[in-house]
Every structure is written in structure tokens, then in C-alpha cells.
Write a protein that holds these residues in place. Structure first.
Motif, mmCIF file in Angstrom:
data_model
loop_
_atom_site.group_PDB
_atom_site.id
_atom_site.type_symbol
_atom_site.label_atom_id
_atom_site.label_comp_id
_atom_site.label_asym_id
_atom_site.label_seq_id
_atom_site.Cartn_x
_atom_site.Cartn_y
_atom_site.Cartn_z
ATOM 1 N N GLN A 1 0.825 -1.212 0.000
ATOM 2 C CA GLN A 1 0.000 0.000 0.000
ATOM 3 C C GLN A 1 0.855 1.256 0.000
ATOM 4 O OE1 GLN A 1 -2.258 -0.828 3.555
ATOM 5 N NE2 GLN A 1 -4.063 -1.431 2.372
ATOM 6 N N LEU A 2 1.864 1.271 0.850
ATOM 7 C CA LEU A 2 2.723 2.457 0.939
ATOM 8 C C LEU A 2 3.527 2.664 -0.333
ATOM 9 C CD1 LEU A 2 4.023 2.150 4.613
ATOM 10 C CD2 LEU A 2 2.337 3.783 3.718
ATOM 11 N N ALA A 3 3.995 1.584 -0.941
ATOM 12 C CA ALA A 3 4.796 1.699 -2.165
ATOM 13 C C ALA A 3 4.011 2.427 -3.247
ATOM 14 C CB ALA A 3 5.248 0.329 -2.641
ATOM 15 N N ALA A 4 2.747 2.072 -3.405
ATOM 16 C CA ALA A 4 1.924 2.728 -4.423
ATOM 17 C C ALA A 4 1.806 4.226 -4.148
ATOM 18 C CB ALA A 4 0.544 2.076 -4.476
ATOM 19 N N LEU B 1 13.143 -0.631 5.732
ATOM 20 C CA LEU B 1 12.879 0.300 6.827
ATOM 21 C C LEU B 1 12.441 -0.427 8.091
ATOM 22 C CD1 LEU B 1 10.935 3.105 4.921
ATOM 23 C CD2 LEU B 1 13.378 3.020 5.485
ATOM 24 N N HIS B 2 12.794 0.144 9.217
ATOM 25 C CA HIS B 2 12.385 -0.373 10.527
ATOM 26 C C HIS B 2 10.854 -0.282 10.631
ATOM 27 C CE1 HIS B 2 11.859 -0.455 14.884
ATOM 28 N NE2 HIS B 2 13.039 -1.075 14.911
ATOM 29 N N PRO B 3 10.214 -1.231 11.324
ATOM 30 C CA PRO B 3 8.756 -1.189 11.469
ATOM 31 C C PRO B 3 8.221 0.140 12.010
ATOM 32 C CG PRO B 3 9.572 -3.298 12.233
ATOM 33 C CD PRO B 3 10.780 -2.440 11.937
ATOM 34 N N THR B 4 8.953 0.782 12.896
ATOM 35 C CA THR B 4 8.519 2.075 13.435
ATOM 36 C C THR B 4 8.470 3.132 12.335
ATOM 37 O OG1 THR B 4 9.450 1.515 15.585
ATOM 38 C CG2 THR B 4 9.013 3.849 15.171
ATOM 39 N N SER C 1 5.200 5.159 10.954
ATOM 40 C CA SER C 1 5.183 6.627 10.840
ATOM 41 C C SER C 1 4.782 7.062 9.437
ATOM 42 C CB SER C 1 6.553 7.208 11.179
ATOM 43 O OG SER C 1 6.852 7.018 12.528
ATOM 44 N N LEU C 2 5.295 6.374 8.436
ATOM 45 C CA LEU C 2 4.937 6.687 7.055
ATOM 46 C C LEU C 2 3.453 6.410 6.826
ATOM 47 C CD1 LEU C 2 5.974 7.641 4.319
ATOM 48 C CD2 LEU C 2 6.592 5.260 3.816
ATOM 49 N N ALA C 3 2.959 5.300 7.370
ATOM 50 C CA ALA C 3 1.532 4.985 7.254
ATOM 51 C C ALA C 3 0.688 6.069 7.923
ATOM 52 C CB ALA C 3 1.239 3.615 7.862
ATOM 53 N N ARG D 1 -3.172 10.535 7.881
ATOM 54 C CA ARG D 1 -3.522 11.932 8.192
ATOM 55 C C ARG D 1 -3.950 12.685 6.937
ATOM 56 N NH1 ARG D 1 1.017 11.508 11.448
ATOM 57 N NH2 ARG D 1 2.292 12.578 9.921
ATOM 58 N N ASN D 2 -3.347 12.343 5.806
ATOM 59 C CA ASN D 2 -3.678 12.990 4.537
ATOM 60 C C ASN D 2 -4.866 12.352 3.853
ATOM 61 O OD1 ASN D 2 -1.566 14.849 4.754
ATOM 62 N ND2 ASN D 2 -0.113 13.426 3.867
ATOM 63 N N GLY D 3 -5.462 11.338 4.492
ATOM 64 C CA GLY D 3 -6.639 10.678 3.938
ATOM 65 C C GLY D 3 -6.357 9.785 2.747
#
Length: 100
Positions: free
Chosen positions: A14-17, A78-81, A85-87, A92-94
Motif C-alpha cells: 500500500q505504501l509503495a503505491a 525500513l524499521h517497522p517504526t 510513521s509513514l503509514a 492523516r492525509n486521507g
């Protein structure tokens, strides 16, 4: 894979996209929108290259990677933390569901 590993993989997908979308938007503002303006890691570095090759063999990603595959690898380092944080940033940006 275990449930936490599956959840991590889904979050990375999800984050990669979203990261690729952001990169393309940045490129469109600055120059050619078909080009990725940056990557997080230099996979030509000998140590990172080995991590990258190991990742490719474990995940079945193809070489050369597309922007999405490359970004999945970078996020997997990346570390899970940091991933959380990125998630949170995207939540927050919806742009990311709260259950993602």
C-alpha cells in the motif's frame, strides 16, 4: 508467512503505491513526469546490492524492477517504526485507510 509478516507485506504494498505516486507528482512539477525524481537507497552499493538480490530471490520480483518493485524493496529495508510513521502520514492525509 506469519500473520505479522503478511501484514507488513500488505502495508509495504500500500505504501509503495503512494510513495511512487508522490514521486511522480514531484517529477511532474519539476521536470519529465515519466521519470522518477529520486530513490531512497543506492542499490549499486555492494552491501545494499546483496540485500537487493536476496530480496529479489525471496519475493520473485523481476529484474530490472519497475518503480513499484524498487519502492517495495526500499520500504522493506525500513524499521517497522518508520513504516508505521509513514503509514500515519498517509492516514492523516486521507490517502491510506485506517485499517491499512
Amino acid at each position: 508467512m506469519s500473520a505479522p509478516a503478511d501484514e507488513r507485506r500488505q502495508l509495504i504494498d500500500q505504501l509503495a503505491a503512494l510513495v511512487v505516486e508522490d514521486r511522480r507528482e514531484a517529477a511532474a512539477k519539476e521536470r519529465d513526469p515519466r521519470k522518477t525524481p529520486y530513490y531512497l537507497l543506492n542499490i549499486s552499493h555492494p552491501v545494499l546490492r546483496q540485500f537487493y538480490l536476496d530480496y529479489m530471490s525471496k519475493t520473485g520480483e523481476t529484474s530490472p524492477p519497475g518503480d513499484l518493485g524498487r519502492t517495495r524493496f526500499e520500504l522493506s529495508m525500513l524499521h517497522p517504526t518508520v513504516l508505521r510513521s509513514l503509514a500515519e502520514h498517509y492516514k492523516r492525509n486521507g490517502r491510506l485507510q485506517n485499517d491499512g
